[in-house]
Scaffold this motif. Structure first.
Motif, PDB file in Angstrom:
ATOM      1  N   ALA A 112      20.218  54.348  29.340  1.00 41.58           N
ATOM      2  CA  ALA A 112      19.741  55.559  30.162  1.00 41.58           C
ATOM      3  C   ALA A 112      20.419  55.404  31.306  1.00 41.58           C
ATOM      4  O   ALA A 112      20.485  56.174  32.056  1.00 41.58           O
ATOM      5  CB  ALA A 112      18.048  54.808  29.732  1.00 41.58           C
ATOM      6  N   LEU A 113      20.412  53.907  31.714  1.00 43.13           N
ATOM      7  CA  LEU A 113      21.359  52.996  33.396  1.00 43.13           C
ATOM      8  C   LEU A 113      22.491  54.150  33.145  1.00 43.13           C
ATOM      9  O   LEU A 113      23.259  54.683  34.221  1.00 43.13           O
ATOM     10  CB  LEU A 113      20.612  52.206  33.525  1.00 43.13           C
ATOM     11  CG  LEU A 113      20.846  51.836  34.576  1.00 43.13           C
ATOM     12  CD1 LEU A 113      19.521  52.795  36.204  1.00 43.13           C
ATOM     13  CD2 LEU A 113      20.261  50.284  34.722  1.00 43.13           C
ATOM     14  N   ILE A 114      23.350  53.193  32.296  1.00 36.99           N
ATOM     15  CA  ILE A 114      24.605  53.518  32.157  1.00 36.99           C
ATOM     16  C   ILE A 114      25.281  54.688  32.806  1.00 36.99           C
ATOM     17  O   ILE A 114      26.316  55.063  32.781  1.00 36.99           O
ATOM     18  CB  ILE A 114      25.143  52.955  30.717  1.00 36.99           C
ATOM     19  CG1 ILE A 114      24.812  51.244  30.703  1.00 36.99           C
ATOM     20  CG2 ILE A 114      27.071  53.033  30.929  1.00 36.99           C
ATOM     21  CD1 ILE A 114      24.989  50.493  29.283  1.00 36.99           C
ATOM     22  N   GLU A 218      31.071  50.479  26.762  1.00 40.06           N
ATOM     23  CA  GLU A 218      30.313  50.369  28.037  1.00 40.06           C
ATOM     24  C   GLU A 218      28.845  49.318  27.830  1.00 40.06           C
ATOM     25  O   GLU A 218      28.691  48.997  29.086  1.00 40.06           O
ATOM     26  CB  GLU A 218      29.629  52.328  28.466  1.00 40.06           C
ATOM     27  CG  GLU A 218      30.763  53.255  28.301  1.00 40.06           C
ATOM     28  CD  GLU A 218      29.772  54.382  28.934  1.00 40.06           C
ATOM     29  OE1 GLU A 218      29.590  54.687  30.079  1.00 40.06           O
ATOM     30  OE2 GLU A 218      30.165  54.991  28.033  1.00 40.06           O
ATOM     31  N   LYS A 219      28.913  49.094  27.069  1.00 44.37           N
ATOM     32  CA  LYS A 219      27.096  48.498  26.803  1.00 44.37           C
ATOM     33  C   LYS A 219      27.527  46.963  26.882  1.00 44.37           C
ATOM     34  O   LYS A 219      27.141  46.339  27.242  1.00 44.37           O
ATOM     35  CB  LYS A 219      26.297  48.782  25.776  1.00 44.37           C
ATOM     36  CG  LYS A 219      25.721  50.133  25.207  1.00 44.37           C
ATOM     37  CD  LYS A 219      25.214  50.920  23.834  1.00 44.37           C
ATOM     38  CE  LYS A 219      24.638  51.865  24.052  1.00 44.37           C
ATOM     39  NZ  LYS A 219      23.570  51.595  23.062  1.00 44.37           N
TER      40      LYS A 219
ATOM     41  N   VAL B 212      30.359  51.187  40.044  1.00 48.76           N
ATOM     42  CA  VAL B 212      30.929  51.100  38.351  1.00 48.76           C
ATOM     43  C   VAL B 212      31.020  52.120  37.716  1.00 48.76           C
ATOM     44  O   VAL B 212      31.714  52.575  37.144  1.00 48.76           O
ATOM     45  CB  VAL B 212      31.060  49.605  38.506  1.00 48.76           C
ATOM     46  CG1 VAL B 212      31.505  49.102  37.621  1.00 48.76           C
ATOM     47  CG2 VAL B 212      31.845  48.707  39.794  1.00 48.76           C
ATOM     48  N   PHE B 213      30.131  52.114  37.240  1.00 49.99           N
ATOM     49  CA  PHE B 213      29.468  53.226  36.465  1.00 49.99           C
ATOM     50  C   PHE B 213      29.229  54.397  36.319  1.00 49.99           C
ATOM     51  O   PHE B 213      29.427  55.296  35.305  1.00 49.99           O
ATOM     52  CB  PHE B 213      27.869  52.381  35.698  1.00 49.99           C
ATOM     53  CG  PHE B 213      28.329  51.561  35.317  1.00 49.99           C
ATOM     54  CD1 PHE B 213      28.480  51.046  34.226  1.00 49.99           C
ATOM     55  CD2 PHE B 213      27.877  49.749  35.891  1.00 49.99           C
ATOM     56  CE1 PHE B 213      28.819  50.000  33.056  1.00 49.99           C
ATOM     57  CE2 PHE B 213      27.872  48.679  35.683  1.00 49.99           C
ATOM     58  CZ  PHE B 213      28.656  48.603  34.147  1.00 49.99           C
ATOM     59  N   ARG B 217      33.742  55.614  33.330  1.00 54.81           N
ATOM     60  CA  ARG B 217      33.211  55.990  32.460  1.00 54.81           C
ATOM     61  C   ARG B 217      34.665  56.016  31.223  1.00 54.81           C
ATOM     62  O   ARG B 217      34.475  55.451  30.430  1.00 54.81           O
ATOM     63  CB  ARG B 217      32.612  57.008  32.607  1.00 54.81           C
ATOM     64  CG  ARG B 217      32.168  58.306  31.174  1.00 54.81           C
ATOM     65  CD  ARG B 217      31.548  59.197  31.075  1.00 54.81           C
ATOM     66  NE  ARG B 217      31.311  59.930  29.979  1.00 54.81           N
ATOM     67  CZ  ARG B 217      31.142  61.291  30.556  1.00 54.81           C
ATOM     68  NH1 ARG B 217      30.045  61.872  31.152  1.00 54.81           N
ATOM     69  NH2 ARG B 217      30.679  61.995  28.813  1.00 54.81           N
ATOM     70  N   SER B 218      35.360  56.522  31.888  1.00 56.72           N
ATOM     71  CA  SER B 218      36.728  56.822  31.190  1.00 56.72           C
ATOM     72  C   SER B 218      37.037  55.470  30.793  1.00 56.72           C
ATOM     73  O   SER B 218      37.781  55.643  29.451  1.00 56.72           O
ATOM     74  CB  SER B 218      37.267  57.459  31.487  1.00 56.72           C
ATOM     75  OG  SER B 218      37.574  57.240  32.722  1.00 56.72           O
TER      76      SER B 218
END
Lengths: 387, 295
Positions: A112-114, A218-219, B212-213, B217-218
């Motif tokens: 959720a945060l990402i 990402e995770k 950063v996030f 993302r890409s």
């Protein structure tokens, strides 16, 4: 005749001696009050199901810690060499809280945060409770180190509160831990009125965009980058943040499932038992029942109110700069305190009261886990400044 | 372009680590410092034999115990291995942030803390590592008056001076130690400064994470394994799939779950029969069981 009377006096003398060892001979009104508090905690946990995993061990620990005894037999938690003293070592030296953070990391999903990193900022805003309580504690005459330890209650994070108070104000550890966990259990009672007070009907029904899907990469990168960025700024929070992010990497890497399962299962359960029981046992009436403890309880409540206020108001302010359609529901602001997942659940329930189809849980989990990071960072700052 | 971005990000991280590295200190013999020296001892620190001699204080700047056994002390720059501190004696272990006194009296028969040189005609003192070549610390000291010591202003610090008070086995700095808590109380009695500083730091840490996030993302969407694969030659242009929302994913997951759930063979107490396929393996074959005799 004389022999029998001396024998009788021998027996009576030893009976008297035995009686002096019993709890009945050593009980004080303080012990009675603390035992009543312990029973109340157990009652709340079992009948009301308020944080039972914490309140049952703590409540029972209070009973254990307040059985009156004659000192000198290595029984009490404060007596060197006693079993409880050995177990309490993990609290005093701050061993248990990082282990709990390891488990929390292994069971936390940061998706959720990402997917919506803005939510991180709510987690930062809610830390206002910590520093608000710090300021009030200073005004009430607590020393800066004590005020720092008390303020961290506002982070709504039991392990962090124990960790920081063990470093800054070990004398107040019991009161701070009990206060933190009590208010964490009372999150569903404390937060909703403040949330309703600060929001309008229109704001409460704001629908947020559904979170996007988060890739595995990402995770995996989140705990690594999170650790590097936060601990380079606040190295003093390393033991908490290091373990939190490590636990999360165990989970998200998917190649260490066994380790993640242990961290979020048996390990965190064992440590929760030990920390709950020993923190409860540390509330011996002789050391716990003081005016300072009362002050800590009052300040703890204040800090939760300020934290909730900070989170909700921050969302409202942020909304002023966001376009229609991108706005956030201020009811997720309360979740910036790190009582995971209770405060996120509060957002969900209060949101549903006003719109039965508006589910805020996933959105609220973002600030909620950000709050865990935020409160650990705040603890690191206080530790760095005050120790 | 994508590879360049990755390289850039990795080099940024590496540079970040390199910048921080020199500040990181290992906890080893390198943490020992010569901390204080007294040359003419008239009414100062007495050794175990009741004698007053020149003394040298070593300070362990680390936060763990360090054993100086095997290291060398010398007052001769041309002879780094003049006195080897014997190994294996517990007395040579200096606890964290603590001190050890050596007596420069040229009386080695009085124990390992008594050196084989004195400082009467010296103006130099050095500590060498166990290899006798690596210099750990050295100092050139002025001519000192009777019972005056030359030491670091603060323990392990870089500044030296003739100290106002001799402080064998204790802090060189004899003033009131800095108490950050009391400083905050004095300068920030209402905690407003602390709140401002700390909230700024908390926000800074989380804003960094946010930035950063938000922007990478890409970067995270890249499948690193694909970068090293040879690109397939194909005339068909495949359009990239847009990101699926969480709701779509949830719907797919639910339908998969329901589909898989319907595959089970026991529902609402109605027993169903389902053929279970078993792949053949000689290890589980009953044909070749031990109880089957050859006919």
């Amino acid at each position: 005749m004389e022999t029998s009377s001396s024998y009788l006096s021998f027996v009576i003398e030893h009976l008297q001696q035995f009686f002096s060892y019993t709890a009945f001979a050593n009980i004080t009104i303080g012990h009675v009050i603390m035992i009543a508090i312990g029973l109340f905690f157990i009652f709340l946990a079992i009948t009301k199901e308020y944080e039972p995993l914490l309140l049952v061990p703590i409540g029972f620990g209070i009973l254990i810690g307040n059985i009156p005894f004659k000192p000198g037999f290595q029984i009490g938690v404060y007596e060197t060499g006693s079993v409880f003293n050995y177990l309490y070592f993990g609290v005093l030296q701050g061993v248990y809280p990082p282990l709990i953070f390891l488990g929390i990391g292994a069971m936390t999903d940061f998706s959720a945060l990402i997917s919506n990193p803005k939510l991180l900022l709510i987690g930062a805003a809610a830390q206002l409770g910590i520093f608000g309580a710090y300021a009030i504690a200073l005004m009430l005459g607590f020393s800066p180190t004590e005020a720092g330890a008390i303020g961290i209650i506002g982070g709504a994070d039991g392990p962090t509160a124990i960790f920081l108070s063990s470093k800054l104000a070990p004398d107040l550890l019991g009161a701070i831990a009990i206060s933190a966990y009590s208010y964490m259990a009372l999150v569903p009672v404390i937060q909703p009125p403040i949330m309703r007070l600060l929001t309008t009907d229109k704001e409460r029904v704001i629908r947020m965009k559904p979170p996007r899907a988060v890739s595995k990469n990402e995770k995996i990168m989140f705990p690594i980058i999170g650790l590097l960025l936060t601990t380079f700024i606040v190295p003093s929070a390393l033991s908490l943040l290091g373990m939190l992010f490590f636990g999360n990497l165990l989970k998200e890497s998917t190649v260490t499932k066994r380790l993640a399962d242990t961290a979020k299962g048996p390990l965190i359960d064992i440590v929760t038992i030990l920390i709950g029981l020993t923190v409860g046992a540390s509330t011996q009436a002789t050391t716990f029942l003081t005016y300072k403890s009362v002050g800590i309880f009052v300040l703890g409540a204040f800090s939760f109110v300020i934290a909730t206020f900070g989170g909700v108001m921050f969302v409202k302010i942020i909304n002023l700069f966001l376009k229609e359609g991108n706005k956030m529901n201020p009811l997720i602001g309360n979740a910036g305190v790190s009582a995971v997942p209770d405060s996120a659940r509060v957002s969900q329930f209060v949101g549903l009261e006003y719109d039965k189809t508006n589910h805020l849980l996933m959105h609220a989990m973002g600030p909620n886990v950000a709050g865990v990071i935020g409160s650990a960072v705040a603890a690191g700052i206080l530790l760095g400044f005050l120790s | 372009m994508r590879s360049i971005r990755i390289l850039f990000s990795l080099s940024f991280l590496a540079a970040f680590c390199l910048i921080a590295m020199p500040r990181a200190a290992a906890q080893s013999g390198n943490d020992i410092r010569i901390n204080e020296i007294l040359v003419i001892n008239d009414s100062n620190y007495i050794d175990d034999f009741g004698q007053r001699n020149a003394w040298i204080e070593l300070f362990n700047t680390a936060y763990n115990k360090v054993d100086v056994g095997g290291m060398y002390l010398t007052n001769d720059p041309n002879n780094p291995t003049k006195y080897r501190i014997p190994k294996g004696d517990p007395i040579t272990s200096i606890p964290a942030r603590n001190y050890l006194i050596f007596f420069a009296d040229n009386h080695t028969t009085r124990g390992i803390l008594h050196l084989n040189f004195d400082l009467k005609d010296s103006d130099y003192l050095a500590l060498y590592d166990m290899n006798g070549r690596t210099l750990i610390d050295e100092v050139r000291f002025p001519k000192l008056e009777v019972d005056k010591s030359y030491g670091r202003v603060t323990d392990g610090g870089s500044e030296w001076e003739v100290l106002h008070k001799t402080t064998p086995k204790s802090n060189n700095f004899t003033g009131e130690p800095r108490n950050p808590g009391l400083e905050f109380k004095e300068f920030d009695p209402f905690g407003i400064g602390m709140a401002l500083i700390a909230m700024t730091v908390v926000f800074l840490a989380l804003i960094l994470l946010y930035l950063v996030f938000k922007n990478t993302r890409s970067f995270y969407g890249i499948k690193f394994s694909d970068l090293f694969k040879q690109k397939a030659v194909s005339g068909v242009k495949v359009e990239a799939q847009p990101d699926l929302t969480g709701e779509v994913n949830a719907a797919i997951a639910l339908s998969l779950y329901l589909f898989r759930n319907e595959l089970h063979d026991n529902e609402a107490t109605v027993l169903t029969i389902k053929k279970v396929a078993r792949t053949y393996s000689p290890w589980s074959s009953k044909i070749y069981g031990l109880r089957n005799f050859h006919k």
